[in-house]
Design a protein around this motif. Structure first.
Motif, PDB file in Angstrom:
ATOM      1  N   ASP A   1     -23.291  -1.024   6.008  1.00 43.42           N
ATOM      2  CA  ASP A   1     -24.700  -0.881   5.591  1.00 43.42           C
ATOM      3  C   ASP A   1     -25.252  -2.212   5.087  1.00 43.42           C
ATOM      4  N   LEU A   2     -24.400  -2.970   4.393  1.00 45.54           N
ATOM      5  CA  LEU A   2     -24.857  -4.222   3.782  1.00 45.54           C
ATOM      6  C   LEU A   2     -24.769  -5.408   4.743  1.00 45.54           C
ATOM      7  N   GLY A   3     -24.354  -5.135   5.984  1.00 37.23           N
ATOM      8  CA  GLY A   3     -24.359  -6.198   6.992  1.00 37.23           C
ATOM      9  C   GLY A   3     -23.062  -6.958   7.158  1.00 37.23           C
ATOM     10  N   TYR A   4     -22.006  -6.523   6.493  1.00 37.57           N
ATOM     11  CA  TYR A   4     -20.702  -7.173   6.703  1.00 37.57           C
ATOM     12  C   TYR A   4     -20.149  -6.739   8.058  1.00 37.57           C
ATOM     13  N   GLU A   5     -19.366  -7.605   8.657  1.00 38.68           N
ATOM     14  CA  GLU A   5     -18.611  -7.206   9.832  1.00 38.68           C
ATOM     15  C   GLU A   5     -17.331  -6.527   9.331  1.00 38.68           C
ATOM     16  N   VAL A   6     -17.128  -5.282   9.742  1.00 43.11           N
ATOM     17  CA  VAL A   6     -15.945  -4.550   9.282  1.00 43.11           C
ATOM     18  C   VAL A   6     -14.883  -4.585  10.371  1.00 43.11           C
ATOM     19  N   ILE A   7     -13.722  -5.119  10.031  1.00 42.97           N
ATOM     20  CA  ILE A   7     -12.650  -5.257  11.010  1.00 42.97           C
ATOM     21  C   ILE A   7     -11.455  -4.428  10.555  1.00 42.97           C
ATOM     22  N   GLU A   8     -11.116  -3.407  11.327  1.00 41.08           N
ATOM     23  CA  GLU A   8      -9.906  -2.638  11.055  1.00 41.08           C
ATOM     24  C   GLU A   8      -8.849  -3.108  12.036  1.00 41.08           C
ATOM     25  N   ALA A   9      -7.959  -3.940  11.546  1.00 38.90           N
ATOM     26  CA  ALA A   9      -6.932  -4.527  12.414  1.00 38.90           C
ATOM     27  C   ALA A   9      -5.685  -4.816  11.588  1.00 38.90           C
ATOM     28  N   ASP A  10      -4.533  -4.731  12.243  1.00 38.70           N
ATOM     29  CA  ASP A  10      -3.294  -5.112  11.566  1.00 38.70           C
ATOM     30  C   ASP A  10      -3.314  -6.624  11.323  1.00 38.70           C
ATOM     31  N   PHE A  11      -2.722  -7.056  10.219  1.00 37.50           N
ATOM     32  CA  PHE A  11      -2.600  -8.491   9.989  1.00 37.50           C
ATOM     33  C   PHE A  11      -1.257  -8.786   9.328  1.00 37.50           C
ATOM     34  N   THR A  12      -0.806 -10.006   9.509  1.00 36.59           N
ATOM     35  CA  THR A  12       0.501 -10.407   8.973  1.00 36.59           C
ATOM     36  C   THR A  12       0.327 -11.032   7.590  1.00 36.59           C
ATOM     37  N   ILE A  13       1.439 -11.278   6.958  1.00 38.18           N
ATOM     38  CA  ILE A  13       1.402 -11.912   5.640  1.00 38.18           C
ATOM     39  C   ILE A  13       0.798 -13.317   5.745  1.00 38.18           C
ATOM     40  N   ASP A  14       1.177 -14.073   6.781  1.00 36.67           N
ATOM     41  CA  ASP A  14       0.613 -15.411   6.948  1.00 36.67           C
ATOM     42  C   ASP A  14      -0.900 -15.356   7.131  1.00 36.67           C
ATOM     43  N   GLU A  15      -1.353 -14.402   7.948  1.00 37.74           N
ATOM     44  CA  GLU A  15      -2.802 -14.263   8.153  1.00 37.74           C
ATOM     45  C   GLU A  15      -3.506 -13.898   6.845  1.00 37.74           C
ATOM     46  N   MET A  16      -2.872 -13.029   6.081  1.00 39.38           N
ATOM     47  CA  MET A  16      -3.442 -12.642   4.783  1.00 39.38           C
ATOM     48  C   MET A  16      -3.548 -13.846   3.856  1.00 39.38           C
ATOM     49  N   LEU A  17      -2.479 -14.645   3.789  1.00 36.39           N
ATOM     50  CA  LEU A  17      -2.474 -15.784   2.865  1.00 36.39           C
ATOM     51  C   LEU A  17      -3.503 -16.826   3.286  1.00 36.39           C
ATOM     52  N   GLU A  18      -3.672 -16.962   4.592  1.00 31.37           N
ATOM     53  CA  GLU A  18      -4.678 -17.909   5.074  1.00 31.37           C
ATOM     54  C   GLU A  18      -6.086 -17.423   4.709  1.00 31.37           C
ATOM     55  N   PHE A  19      -6.324 -16.125   4.933  1.00 34.39           N
ATOM     56  CA  PHE A  19      -7.633 -15.541   4.587  1.00 34.39           C
ATOM     57  C   PHE A  19      -7.896 -15.709   3.085  1.00 34.39           C
ATOM     58  N   ALA A  20      -6.838 -15.464   2.300  1.00 35.76           N
ATOM     59  CA  ALA A  20      -7.001 -15.445   0.840  1.00 35.76           C
ATOM     60  C   ALA A  20      -7.321 -16.825   0.265  1.00 35.76           C
ATOM     61  N   GLU A  21      -7.001 -17.888   0.990  1.00 35.75           N
ATOM     62  CA  GLU A  21      -7.292 -19.228   0.476  1.00 35.75           C
ATOM     63  C   GLU A  21      -8.772 -19.397   0.149  1.00 35.75           C
ATOM     64  N   ARG A  22      -9.607 -18.841   1.033  1.00 34.43           N
ATOM     65  CA  ARG A  22     -11.055 -18.982   0.816  1.00 34.43           C
ATOM     66  C   ARG A  22     -11.763 -17.654   0.553  1.00 34.43           C
ATOM     67  N   GLY A  23     -11.037 -16.544   0.758  1.00 33.87           N
ATOM     68  CA  GLY A  23     -11.685 -15.233   0.652  1.00 33.87           C
ATOM     69  C   GLY A  23     -11.321 -14.495  -0.624  1.00 33.87           C
ATOM     70  N   GLU A  24     -11.424 -13.167  -0.535  1.00 33.98           N
ATOM     71  CA  GLU A  24     -11.120 -12.302  -1.671  1.00 33.98           C
ATOM     72  C   GLU A  24     -10.179 -11.198  -1.204  1.00 33.98           C
ATOM     73  N   ALA A  25      -9.467 -10.615  -2.153  1.00 35.79           N
ATOM     74  CA  ALA A  25      -8.626  -9.463  -1.858  1.00 35.79           C
ATOM     75  C   ALA A  25      -8.876  -8.423  -2.940  1.00 35.79           C
ATOM     76  N   ALA A  26      -8.782  -7.146  -2.559  1.00 34.39           N
ATOM     77  CA  ALA A  26      -9.041  -6.092  -3.549  1.00 34.39           C
ATOM     78  C   ALA A  26      -8.234  -4.850  -3.235  1.00 34.39           C
ATOM     79  N   LEU A  27      -7.945  -4.069  -4.294  1.00 36.38           N
ATOM     80  CA  LEU A  27      -7.305  -2.771  -4.144  1.00 36.38           C
ATOM     81  C   LEU A  27      -8.394  -1.709  -4.225  1.00 36.38           C
ATOM     82  N   SER A  28      -8.328  -0.700  -3.376  1.00 35.87           N
ATOM     83  CA  SER A  28      -9.336   0.350  -3.420  1.00 35.87           C
ATOM     84  C   SER A  28      -8.710   1.706  -3.706  1.00 35.87           C
TER      85      SER A  28
END
Ligand SMILES: *Cc1c(COP(=O)(O)O)cnc(C)c1O
Length: 336
Positions: free
Chosen positions: A254-281
């Motif tokens: 609704d807010l205009g984010y691109e929502v991606i439902e995809a498997d990702f690896t630990i390396d991909e997560m750590l790379e994303f986290a360098e500049r992004g955010e992570a959260a528990l829901s």
């Protein structure tokens, strides 16, 4: 006025006066009763006490800004409880029966429901009660369904603090298929690892990534996000299909984010986290920001290490909807 108990007690440790109960006799659930919350009488040989035949739900009723009472995504929680029950070979309660029990409990607790950011946390529970220690390999022939309610204060009453999670690659949280069930045994199975993470690393939670497949934490789903995207694992039988997860994805779109439902690896997560955010829901905290990911002895800061602005934005958008600050455009609210 004295401080209400729910504001000083830990989350879930204060209860409303009434609960709803219905016993299942092997064929049908009896007419539900509303009773004072009191110890249950079950046989020491009850199936649940030996063979963990238990499933539960967690959902909230919020007091809206107009003073109305609002149950959030009741239908989803009822469906998930039925699905959990089927996986445990417990009798899935009829939707209308469970709905009626939940609504009666909310109605009875009307005066005790805190204003936002507090709410009434509801805990429908279903356990096998057949008295037979020989029934290890057969379903319980009797069961008890009840709905407890707990007035809860602000989950972040101590202030919003970024969490630290430890990545676990070797041991799973649950088993394939049982990951989808909200059943007590899963939490018992994960507890040792969570205790270890707390004591050894002063961590808040374990992020389960068996074989490098990032799944979820001990009691919440896991999402990555930045200014443009929200990334999370697609639903599969290995982890719990969170109602908050689903709601956050819808609101993010609704807010205009691109929502991606995809498997990702630990390396991909750590790379994303360098500049992004992570959260528990999850229902209890809605969205809780992760500040640090610990993997193989190395601490990786997530973005700035603080709770990120997109995490706060999505959290605010979801709570606005729950409390009626924003209109219920998705039909998620059941008025009580
Ligand atoms: C309850 C739970 C969640 C979150 O589900 P919600 O419906 O969002 O509250 C996620 N993972 C696990 C293991 C859970 O028990």
């Amino acid at each position: 006025m004295p401080t209400p108990a729910h504001e000083t007690a830990p989350f879930g440790a204060v209860f409303a006066e009434k609960m709803a109960l219905s016993r299942w006799d092997g064929e049908r659930f009896e007419e539900p009763r509303l009773e004072p919350v009191a110890p249950l009488s079950i046989h020491p040989a009850a199936h649940v006490l030996h063979y963990s035949s238990s499933v539960f739900e967690g959902l909230k009723a919020h007091r809206g800004i107009m003073g109305d009472l609002r149950l959030f995504r009741l239908d989803r929680h009822i469906e998930r409880m039925q699905a959990s029950a089927r996986l445990l070979y417990l009798p899935p309660p009829d939707g209308p029966l469970l709905e009626r029990m939940i609504i009666e409990v909310v109605d009875a607790a009307r005066e005790a429901i805190p204003d936002p950011p507090g709410s009434l946390y509801l805990r429908p529970t279903l356990v096998g009660t057949e008295a037979n220690v020989g029934a290890a390999a057969s379903p319980s022939k009797q069961a008890l369904l009840y709905v407890l309610a707990s007035p809860v204060g602000d989950y972040f009453s101590g202030g919003i603090r970024p969490l630290k999670v430890v990545v676990e690659v070797n041991r799973p949280r649950s088993t394939p298929t049982f990951g989808m069930a909200k059943t007590g045994a899963n939490y018992a199975a994960a507890l040792g690892l969570i205790m270890e993470a707390k004591h050894t690393h002063a961590a808040d939670q374990v992020l389960f990534a068996p074989g490098g497949d990032v799944q979820e934490t001990g009691a919440a789903n896991f999402i990555l996000l930045d200014d443009d995207r929200v990334l999370t694992k697609p639903l599969d039988p290995s982890f719990l299909p969170g109602v908050t997860r689903d709601s956050v994805l819808v609101i993010a779109r609704d807010l205009g984010y691109e929502v991606i439902e995809a498997d990702f690896t630990i390396d991909e997560m750590l790379e994303f986290a360098e500049r992004g955010e992570a959260a528990l829901s999850g229902t209890a905290a809605v969205l809780a920001g992760v500040g640090t990911i610990l993997h193989e002895g190395t601490e990786h800061k997530v973005g700035s290490g603080e709770v990120g602005p997109n995490t706060l934005r999505l959290r605010a958008a979801l709570t606005a909807l729950q409390t009626g600050v924003a209109p219920d455009i998705h039909g998620w609210i059941r008025a009580v």
